[in-house]
Write an enzyme that holds these catalytic residues in place. Structure first.
Site, mmCIF file in Angstrom:
data_model
loop_
_atom_site.group_PDB
_atom_site.id
_atom_site.type_symbol
_atom_site.label_atom_id
_atom_site.label_comp_id
_atom_site.label_asym_id
_atom_site.label_seq_id
_atom_site.Cartn_x
_atom_site.Cartn_y
_atom_site.Cartn_z
ATOM 1 N N VAL B 77 0.859 -1.175 0.000
ATOM 2 C CA VAL B 77 0.000 0.000 0.000
ATOM 3 C C VAL B 77 0.901 1.232 0.000
ATOM 4 O O VAL B 77 1.824 1.334 0.810
ATOM 5 C CB VAL B 77 -0.887 -0.005 1.271
ATOM 6 C CG1 VAL B 77 -1.668 1.289 1.389
ATOM 7 C CG2 VAL B 77 -1.828 -1.201 1.264
ATOM 8 N N CYS B 78 0.653 2.164 -0.914
ATOM 9 C CA CYS B 78 1.491 3.371 -1.000
ATOM 10 C C CYS B 78 1.339 4.221 0.256
ATOM 11 O O CYS B 78 0.219 4.566 0.650
ATOM 12 C CB CYS B 78 1.100 4.200 -2.214
ATOM 13 S SG CYS B 78 1.845 5.837 -2.176
ATOM 14 N N VAL B 79 2.458 4.574 0.849
ATOM 15 C CA VAL B 79 2.422 5.301 2.124
ATOM 16 C C VAL B 79 1.793 6.682 1.990
ATOM 17 O O VAL B 79 0.966 7.078 2.821
ATOM 18 C CB VAL B 79 3.829 5.381 2.777
ATOM 19 C CG1 VAL B 79 4.827 6.126 1.907
ATOM 20 C CG2 VAL B 79 3.752 6.020 4.151
ATOM 21 N N ALA B 82 -1.845 6.292 1.466
ATOM 22 C CA ALA B 82 -2.447 5.722 2.676
ATOM 23 C C ALA B 82 -2.597 6.770 3.772
ATOM 24 O O ALA B 82 -3.617 6.828 4.466
ATOM 25 C CB ALA B 82 -1.606 4.551 3.182
#
Lengths: 135, 130
Positions: B77-79, B82
């Site tokens: 999941v892209c930080v 997110a």
């Protein structure tokens, strides 16, 4: 890491109405650090992303349009804009920001980054890519 | 063949996530390898363990988790995406002073570089989105 690949970021949506344009730009800026052969494509409503004079004051959200002018500093030299998409929207190259990159081999001469290409030329450009990330 | 997958849309509103799930299942069944699935934009919402759809509907997040466990698949999941949307793991909880976390089993939060690396390492990159 493997050999250099041809990475293309395909932008098809207008900015600000949705987050795709901004988050695509974030990928481009991060991706630049990986020294791949990068190009950007703007087609359909994506051509609006490069418009001059965007002002988001009335929207109350961050104006990221000036970031496009930094792409040259990230070694992004190939920005393709689809001719038909511009024409369908009553736009021309003059409506877009003047984006340049500096050529180290020619005493840092500024060169245009934006190339207006036809739908057929764009199809060929996309055909040649190893990776197309679409937004 | 080694695939990288990018999922740009959240569960339920868009078909993109389920299409990606179906593609990944079919690819694995056909003997291909999934190098990584990268969740971006609203796609990060696939990574919460707090969804509870009606029983006669698919639980998309749980299906990703189960698939990851079964095939030892990397779900990232892209930080940045997110953080905007409130998908939080233990590390992000501590860094940002949140009172809990919601990341689903088998997902991890990391940077956009993971997407570029996946594109470099995989034979094919397939994007599921709007």
């Amino acid at each position: 890491m493997s050999d250099v690949k041809k990475f293309c970021y395909l932008n098809r949506k207008a900015p600000y109405g949705t987050v795709y344009a901004w988050e695509s730009l974030e990928v481009v800026l991060i991706g630049a650090a990986f020294d791949q052969d990068c190009s950007l494509v703007f087609a359909d409503d994506g051509v609006y992303q490069l418009m001059k004079g965007s002002d988001t004051t009335g929207l109350g959200i961050k104006n990221f349009s000036p970031t496009y002018s930094a792409l040259g500093d990230y070694d992004i030299k190939k920005i393709y804009v689809e001719k038909e998409s511009l024409e369908e929207r009553g736009l021309s190259l003059d409506d877009l920001q003047h984006l340049v990159w500096e050529d180290e081999d020619e005493d840092y001469a500024e060169k245009d980054s934006i190339m207006v290409v036809t739908k057929d030329e764009l199809a060929q450009i996309l055909e040649e890519q190893d990776v197309v990330l679409s937004f | 063949m080694k695939f990288a997958i990018q999922v740009n849309e959240g569960p339920y509103t868009h078909e993109a996530s389920v299409s990606a799930l179906n593609f990944v299942k079919a690819a694995l069944e056909a003997g291909h390898e999934i190098f990584r699935v990268f969740f971006y934009h609203d796609g990060v919402n696939n990574g919460t363990r707090y969804t509870s759809p009606p029983q006669d509907d698919i639980n998309i997040a749980n299906t990703w988790s189960a698939l990851a466990k079964e095939h030892n698949m990397d779900l990232v999941v892209c930080v940045a995406a997110a953080q905007r949307r409130g998908i939080v793991d233990q590390g992000e909880q501590e860094r940002n002073g949140k009172d809990g976390n919601n990341i689903a089993d088998g997902f991890r939060i990391s940077g956009l570089g993971q997407l570029i690396e996946a594109g470099i390492e995989a034979d094919r990159t397939v994007v599921f989105g709007d």
